[in-house]
Scaffold this motif. Structure first.
Motif, PDB file in Angstrom:
ATOM      1  N   ASP A 220       0.835  -1.196   0.000  1.00 46.32           N
ATOM      2  CA  ASP A 220       0.000   0.000   0.000  1.00 46.32           C
ATOM      3  C   ASP A 220       0.875   1.253   0.000  1.00 46.32           C
ATOM      4  OD1 ASP A 220       0.813   0.587   2.646  1.00 46.32           O
ATOM      5  OD2 ASP A 220      -0.857  -0.536   3.508  1.00 46.32           O
ATOM      6  N   ILE A 221       0.250   2.411   0.074  1.00 51.80           N
ATOM      7  CA  ILE A 221       0.996   3.661  -0.035  1.00 51.80           C
ATOM      8  C   ILE A 221       1.932   3.887   1.158  1.00 51.80           C
ATOM      9  CG2 ILE A 221      -0.666   4.812  -1.532  1.00 51.80           C
ATOM     10  CD1 ILE A 221      -1.752   6.226   1.006  1.00 51.80           C
ATOM     11  N   SER A 222       1.755   3.094   2.227  1.00 52.21           N
ATOM     12  CA  SER A 222       2.658   3.165   3.377  1.00 52.21           C
ATOM     13  C   SER A 222       3.726   2.086   3.334  1.00 52.21           C
ATOM     14  CB  SER A 222       1.856   3.046   4.682  1.00 52.21           C
ATOM     15  OG  SER A 222       0.959   4.118   4.840  1.00 52.21           O
ATOM     16  N   SER A 223       3.802   1.399   2.193  1.00 53.37           N
ATOM     17  CA  SER A 223       4.776   0.323   1.965  1.00 53.37           C
ATOM     18  C   SER A 223       4.499  -0.925   2.814  1.00 53.37           C
ATOM     19  CB  SER A 223       6.217   0.812   2.224  1.00 53.37           C
ATOM     20  OG  SER A 223       6.550   1.841   1.321  1.00 53.37           O
ATOM     21  N   ASN A 224       3.271  -1.045   3.317  1.00 57.92           N
ATOM     22  CA  ASN A 224       2.892  -2.241   4.071  1.00 57.92           C
ATOM     23  C   ASN A 224       2.173  -3.234   3.172  1.00 57.92           C
ATOM     24  OD1 ASN A 224       3.844  -1.312   6.624  1.00 57.92           O
ATOM     25  ND2 ASN A 224       2.019  -0.021   6.804  1.00 57.92           N
ATOM     26  N   HIS A 225       2.333  -4.530   3.499  1.00 58.13           N
ATOM     27  CA  HIS A 225       1.628  -5.578   2.761  1.00 58.13           C
ATOM     28  C   HIS A 225       0.261  -5.821   3.397  1.00 58.13           C
ATOM     29  CE1 HIS A 225       4.232  -7.029  -0.395  1.00 58.13           C
ATOM     30  NE2 HIS A 225       5.275  -7.054   0.411  1.00 58.13           N
ATOM     31  N   THR A 226      -0.611  -4.828   3.360  1.00 58.93           N
ATOM     32  CA  THR A 226      -1.919  -4.925   4.006  1.00 58.93           C
ATOM     33  C   THR A 226      -2.738  -6.079   3.447  1.00 58.93           C
ATOM     34  OG1 THR A 226      -1.954  -2.549   4.456  1.00 58.93           O
ATOM     35  CG2 THR A 226      -4.062  -3.702   4.511  1.00 58.93           C
ATOM     36  N   MET A 227      -2.779  -6.215   2.115  1.00 61.09           N
ATOM     37  CA  MET A 227      -3.585  -7.274   1.506  1.00 61.09           C
ATOM     38  C   MET A 227      -2.975  -8.646   1.758  1.00 61.09           C
ATOM     39  SD  MET A 227      -6.417  -7.737  -0.013  1.00 61.09           S
ATOM     40  CE  MET A 227      -7.343  -8.872  -1.059  1.00 61.09           C
ATOM     41  N   ARG A 228      -1.673  -8.741   1.744  1.00 60.30           N
ATOM     42  CA  ARG A 228      -1.023 -10.035   1.993  1.00 60.30           C
ATOM     43  C   ARG A 228      -1.340 -10.512   3.412  1.00 60.30           C
ATOM     44  NH1 ARG A 228       5.370 -11.193   0.976  1.00 60.30           N
ATOM     45  NH2 ARG A 228       4.743 -10.519  -1.132  1.00 60.30           N
ATOM     46  N   PRO A 292      -7.775   2.327   4.452  1.00 58.33           N
ATOM     47  CA  PRO A 292      -7.913   3.365   5.487  1.00 58.33           C
ATOM     48  C   PRO A 292      -6.738   3.410   6.459  1.00 58.33           C
ATOM     49  CG  PRO A 292     -10.004   2.250   5.154  1.00 58.33           C
ATOM     50  CD  PRO A 292      -8.988   1.497   4.333  1.00 58.33           C
ATOM     51  N   SER A 293      -6.162   2.247   6.765  1.00 62.64           N
ATOM     52  CA  SER A 293      -5.043   2.211   7.706  1.00 62.64           C
ATOM     53  C   SER A 293      -3.813   2.946   7.184  1.00 62.64           C
ATOM     54  CB  SER A 293      -4.659   0.759   8.021  1.00 62.64           C
ATOM     55  OG  SER A 293      -4.260   0.076   6.831  1.00 62.64           O
ATOM     56  N   ALA A 294      -3.693   3.067   5.865  1.00 58.69           N
ATOM     57  CA  ALA A 294      -2.531   3.730   5.271  1.00 58.69           C
ATOM     58  C   ALA A 294      -2.762   5.215   5.037  1.00 58.69           C
ATOM     59  CB  ALA A 294      -2.169   3.062   3.946  1.00 58.69           C
ATOM     60  N   ASP A 295      -4.001   5.663   5.255  1.00 61.43           N
ATOM     61  CA  ASP A 295      -4.323   7.069   5.009  1.00 61.43           C
ATOM     62  C   ASP A 295      -5.240   7.592   6.124  1.00 61.43           C
ATOM     63  OD1 ASP A 295      -4.495   9.528   3.636  1.00 61.43           O
ATOM     64  OD2 ASP A 295      -6.304   8.877   2.567  1.00 61.43           O
ATOM     65  N   PRO A 296      -4.760   7.561   7.382  1.00 69.64           N
ATOM     66  CA  PRO A 296      -5.627   7.942   8.506  1.00 69.64           C
ATOM     67  C   PRO A 296      -6.099   9.390   8.454  1.00 69.64           C
ATOM     68  CG  PRO A 296      -3.331   7.762   9.214  1.00 69.64           C
ATOM     69  CD  PRO A 296      -3.395   7.196   7.836  1.00 69.64           C
ATOM     70  N   GLN A 297      -5.369  10.256   7.783  1.00 68.36           N
ATOM     71  CA  GLN A 297      -5.754  11.659   7.691  1.00 68.36           C
ATOM     72  C   GLN A 297      -6.704  11.935   6.523  1.00 68.36           C
ATOM     73  OE1 GLN A 297      -4.832  13.666  10.190  1.00 68.36           O
ATOM     74  NE2 GLN A 297      -3.766  11.863  11.020  1.00 68.36           N
ATOM     75  N   GLY A 298      -6.932  10.928   5.689  1.00 74.07           N
ATOM     76  CA  GLY A 298      -7.883  11.082   4.584  1.00 74.07           C
ATOM     77  C   GLY A 298      -7.398  11.938   3.440  1.00 74.07           C
ATOM     78  N   HIS A 299      -6.071  11.981   3.225  1.00 80.50           N
ATOM     79  CA  HIS A 299      -5.540  12.794   2.131  1.00 80.50           C
ATOM     80  C   HIS A 299      -6.015  12.309   0.755  1.00 80.50           C
ATOM     81  CE1 HIS A 299      -3.085  14.998   4.915  1.00 80.50           C
ATOM     82  NE2 HIS A 299      -2.404  13.920   5.300  1.00 80.50           N
ATOM     83  N   TRP A 300      -6.381  11.040   0.674  1.00 83.18           N
ATOM     84  CA  TRP A 300      -6.794  10.461  -0.601  1.00 83.18           C
ATOM     85  C   TRP A 300      -8.317  10.474  -0.798  1.00 83.18           C
ATOM     86  CZ3 TRP A 300      -4.168   7.791  -4.669  1.00 83.18           C
ATOM     87  CH2 TRP A 300      -2.767   7.797  -4.571  1.00 83.18           C
ATOM     88  N   ASN A 301      -9.055  10.983   0.140  1.00 76.67           N
ATOM     89  CA  ASN A 301     -10.517  10.874   0.063  1.00 76.67           C
ATOM     90  C   ASN A 301     -11.104  11.486  -1.207  1.00 76.67           C
ATOM     91  OD1 ASN A 301     -10.496   9.528   2.458  1.00 76.67           O
ATOM     92  ND2 ASN A 301     -11.341  11.206   3.703  1.00 76.67           N
ATOM     93  N   ARG A 302     -10.686  12.700  -1.533  1.00 76.20           N
ATOM     94  CA  ARG A 302     -11.230  13.357  -2.728  1.00 76.20           C
ATOM     95  C   ARG A 302     -10.815  12.609  -3.990  1.00 76.20           C
ATOM     96  NH1 ARG A 302      -9.315  18.197  -3.837  1.00 76.20           N
ATOM     97  NH2 ARG A 302     -11.192  18.900  -4.943  1.00 76.20           N
ATOM     98  N   CYS A 303      -9.585  12.136  -4.020  1.00 75.06           N
ATOM     99  CA  CYS A 303      -9.089  11.374  -5.175  1.00 75.06           C
ATOM    100  C   CYS A 303      -9.860  10.071  -5.339  1.00 75.06           C
ATOM    101  CB  CYS A 303      -7.600  11.101  -4.999  1.00 75.06           C
ATOM    102  SG  CYS A 303      -6.843  10.095  -6.301  1.00 75.06           S
ATOM    103  N   LYS A 304     -10.187   9.426  -4.211  1.00 72.21           N
ATOM    104  CA  LYS A 304     -10.936   8.170  -4.274  1.00 72.21           C
ATOM    105  C   LYS A 304     -12.322   8.362  -4.879  1.00 72.21           C
ATOM    106  CE  LYS A 304      -8.992   5.431  -0.436  1.00 72.21           C
ATOM    107  NZ  LYS A 304      -9.308   4.817   0.877  1.00 72.21           N
ATOM    108  N   LEU A 305     -12.931   9.498  -4.582  1.00 73.07           N
ATOM    109  CA  LEU A 305     -14.288   9.748  -5.057  1.00 73.07           C
ATOM    110  C   LEU A 305     -14.335  10.338  -6.460  1.00 73.07           C
ATOM    111  CD1 LEU A 305     -15.862  11.142  -1.769  1.00 73.07           C
ATOM    112  CD2 LEU A 305     -16.186   8.875  -2.779  1.00 73.07           C
TER     113      LEU A 305
END
Length: 415
Positions: A220-228, A292-305
């Protein structure tokens, strides 16, 4: 007046005859949608095949006719996964974990339609929708009980029970067959494609299709393997490892759960396989790339929508995700003569069961071909189908680049 009444009576007779000749398990609503009734697998309990809550598994079958009477299309229903006892207990009390809460009638549209003008290649096949109620893409085999709670992780048994129920209904004499599915059901197509061929005549033409099921093993954007990490929990909880491809797990001894990901399992699938996916699949965008765990501040919210609201750095991240998806399919598959793919640049998730995206006047196109045309050309070997759309924002044929906020939130709640 008498002539008018005679004409009215003739119309009523024609309508009555049409209703009488329709299968008793189907009905058409006012807008001519095909509605197909549910069939419970009554003998599933003898196989230990139960939904999460212990209810019987089910499917919807609409019979083929004419030249398609001995051809079969099986469509796995999608709906995410559960990876913990709590999430599975919650799921067991919904339509995702119990046939008790499911709609008893399902709309058959897109690849399941029986209208030749809406589904030109598969409209007269026997079409089956396999209802999803196990939480692990029809692949687990375990039971959980602690004295107060009981959960059945029996996806593999559900798959087997449905197939065994369909074999005497004509599947056992199939001439052509296509195993398909969308989302978590698309992943099921990867997991069960090889096994499917074992039930069918050796002379049958058997192929498989995954729609929105090519879930990436991506950081993910935090370099974590969240899906794995999520997948590892699913595989462990559902006792799923023993049902993954043996050749794949043998090649991934340290991390056998990776074989749940299509990119690792694909090269071990022997029947011809077709991948239908958006390069910007919104489920993966929101849960694998930017959970959501990689973007707790919601910086991507507008981009997602709204992708038009993405800043240059976010767009670059999306383009890298698209590139990784295409690379993950592998050069060997890309140049395979039997495989096919249709990778468009629409921000969506699942395109085979929606009539608008499958085959309509304004359906998405890549190189002027609709999804239905591309899949049909591939299945019947009329023309090679390896279509990759140009990167966003060049796409102009997508119906909706991204779902509305309300529709998107409703869709995400179902996972």
């Amino acid at each position: 007046m008498a002539t008018t009444m005679m004409n009215v009576n003739a119309v009523l007779v024609a309508i009555t005859l049409a209703l009488l000749t329709c299968s008793p398990r189907c009905i058409y609503s006012d807008d001519q949608r095909l509605m197909v009734n549910m069939t419970l697998v009554r003998n599933a309990s003898a196989l230990g095949a139960f939904c999460l809550d212990g209810s019987l598994p089910a499917y919807h079958l609409h019979r083929g006719f004419g030249g398609g009477a001995r051809n079969w299309l099986l469509q796995f229903e999608g709906g995410g996964w559960c990876n913990s006892i709590k999430s599975c207990l919650d799921r067991a009390n919904t339509r995702r974990g119990s046939t008790r809460y499911m709609s008893k009638w399902e709309v058959f549209s897109g690849i399941l339609s029986n209208n030749a003008s809406l589904n030109p290649d598969f409209y007269n096949w026997n079409r089956v929708k396999l209802r999803y109620c196990d939480g692990a893409s029809f692949a687990g085999d375990a039971v959980y009980k602690n004295g107060t709670s009981l959960l059945y992780f029996r996806g593999q048994k559900i798959w087997e029970a449905i197939i065994l129920d369909l074999l005497p209904k004509g599947l056992g004499q199939a001439r052509k067959a296509l195993l398909s599915g969308s989302s978590a059901g698309g992943l099921s197509s990867f997991l069960h494609c090889n096994n499917f061929t074992k039930y069918l005549p050796s002379t049958a033409s058997v192929k498989c299709l995954s729609d929105a099921g090519f879930f990436l093993d991506e950081r993910d954007i935090s370099s974590n393997h969240t899906m794995r990490s999520f997948v590892k929990d699913v595989v462990s909880l559902h006792g799923l490892e023993k049902n993954l491809d043996e050749n794949c797990t043998a090649s991934s001894l340290n991390f056998p759960e990776l074989c749940f990901f299509p990119q690792y399992a694909l090269k071990f699938i022997t029947p011809p396989f077709f991948i239908l996916n958006s390069a910007y699949d919104v489920y993966q965008f929101h849960h694998i790339l930017v959970p959501p765990s990689a973007d707790p501040q919601g910086h991507w919210n507008r981009c997602k929508l709204n992708p038009a609201a993405c800043n240059p750095q976010q767009l670059n991240t999306l383009q890298e995700f698209r590139r990784d998806m295409i690379v993950a399919m592998g050069l060997s598959y890309k140049y395979s003569r039997r495989g096919g793919f249709f990778i468009n640049s629409c921000f969506g998730h699942g395109q085979s069961e929606s009539q608008d995206s499958w085959f309509a006047a304004d359906s998405p196109r890549v190189h002027n071909r609709t999804i239905a045309e591309a899949v049909g050309d591939w299945y019947f070997s009329r023309r090679a189908t390896k279509e990759i759309d140009c990167p966003y924002p060049c796409e102009t044929t997508c119906i909706n680049l991204i779902p509305s906020t309300q529709a998107l939130l409703q869709d995400l709640r179902s996972y």
